[in-house]
Design an enzyme around this catalytic site. Sequence first.
Site, PDB file in Angstrom:
ATOM      1  CG  HIS A 141      49.398 -27.901  -6.409  1.00  0.00           C
ATOM      2  ND1 HIS A 141      48.293 -28.507  -5.226  1.00  0.00           N
ATOM      3  CD2 HIS A 141      49.788 -29.204  -6.853  1.00  0.00           C
ATOM      4  CE1 HIS A 141      48.375 -29.666  -5.329  1.00  0.00           C
ATOM      5  NE2 HIS A 141      49.338 -30.139  -6.319  1.00  0.00           N
ATOM      6  CD  GLN A 187      46.864 -33.670  -9.513  1.00  0.00           C
ATOM      7  OE1 GLN A 187      47.981 -33.597  -8.366  1.00  0.00           O
ATOM      8  NE2 GLN A 187      47.200 -34.413 -10.222  1.00  0.00           N
ATOM      9  NE  ARG A 209      43.005 -36.421 -12.425  1.00  0.00           N
ATOM     10  CZ  ARG A 209      42.995 -37.467 -11.541  1.00  0.00           C
ATOM     11  NH1 ARG A 209      41.981 -37.579 -10.800  1.00  0.00           N
ATOM     12  NH2 ARG A 209      43.991 -38.193 -11.351  1.00  0.00           N
TER      13      ARG A 209
END
Length: 391
Positions: free
Chosen positions: A255, A97, A274
Site C-alpha cells: 500500500h 510499504q 519498502r
Amino acid sequence: MQKLINSVQNYAWGSKTALTELYGMENPSSQPMAELWMGAHPKSSSRVQNAAGDIVSLRDVIESDKSTLLGEAVAKRFGELPFLFKVLCAAQPLSIQVHPNKHNSEIGFAKENAAGIPMDAAERNYKDPNHKPELVFALTPFLAMNAFREFSEIVSLLQPVAGAHPAIAHFLQQPDAERLSELFASLLNMQGEEKSRALAILKSALDSQQGEPWQTIRLISEFYPEDSGLFSPLLLNVVKLNPGEAMFLFAETPHAYLQGVALEVMANSDNVLRAGLTPKYIDIPELVANVKFEAKPANQLLTQPVKQGAELDFPIPVDDFAFSLHDLSDKETTISQQSAAILFCVEGDATLWKGSQQLQLKPGESAFIAANESPVTVKGHGRLARVYNKL
C-alpha cells in the site's frame, strides 16, 4: 482527562500548509508538517501537564500506573498504550510499504538481533517484534494505493507496456500468484539499461493512455521519475477516499499513501518493508517473503461503519485499537470504554466533563482519557474521533 501537547514530524513528503489551514497550527519556518502524533510512542510521546503544573511525557505517566490508566486487560495484554494516532498530511507520495504479520515480525526481529544488526542501520527491517495494522480515515480527498488488483484487471492494464520487461509478458501468458510474485520482484530488481528501457516504455504509454491509473502514474512521476515503483498503479488498486471514508490496511499487503490529509491509527510498531517510491533500502527477498500475492477487489477495500445513534463505529479486525466518530450536539452524551482513549476534535468544538473537571477541545486539539475516568460526558457541535481498545 488531560489535554495533549503533541509533536509534529517534519518528513520531506509533508504538506507545509494543511495543518495550518485545517487546524490553525502555526508553521513560521515553513517546514513540511507531515504527521501530528498523538500517543505514547517512545520515539515521540505526547506530553501532558501534571497536577503540579509540570509538562511531562504521557509515556512516563502511563508507565507509573499502567493498570489504572490503561485498564487491566490492556495493561496485561500490551504493557503500554498499544496504538499511535496521527493526522497525516501528504503533499507528495509516501513509499510503497508492506507490514509483516505478527508471527514474521517476531521471527525477523529475533533474527536481526542475533545477527547484531544495529537498530538504526539502513538494512534493518524489524525495529520491534510487533505487527503494524493501520486504519486511514480521510479528512480531505485522499489518494492511495492498496492491495493487488484482480488479475484480469492487471492483465488489461499491462497490455500497453507488455514489452517493458520479460516478466510482464510471462504474467500476461499465465496470470497467477506465482507469476505476479516474479513480476513484482523483477520490477524492483531492475537496474541500469534494463530499468531505463522499461521506464521509457511506460512513459511512452502515458502519452496515449487516459484516465486512471495512468493519471496516478503521472502524479507519482513528478516526484519519482526514475523509480520502478511507477509500475505499481498497474498492479495495485488506486483508491480515492472521500472525506469521511476509511480503509483498513492489512498485513502482507502492499500500500502507499499518495496525496491528501487523513487520520491514521496504527499499532505501536515501526516495522516497514519498502517496495518502491523511495531512495531507502529495499530488501527484495524479505519483502517478497512477506507479501500475499492475492487479489482484493477495490469495492471490498472500504471499511463500512456501523451507526449507533450519534456514533459511527468502524469495525477493526485486530485488538490493538478501535476507532469511532461521535457527532456532537447540545444534548449531553456519554463516552465510555474499558481502556484508555484519545479523543481528537475533527471539527467544531467539544466540552468534556468528569465530575468537577471540564475540558474544551477546539479543532485539532486532543485529550487523553484514562481507563478509570470512563465514562465522560460530552456535548458541543461538530465531530470527535475516538481511539481506544475493545478488550
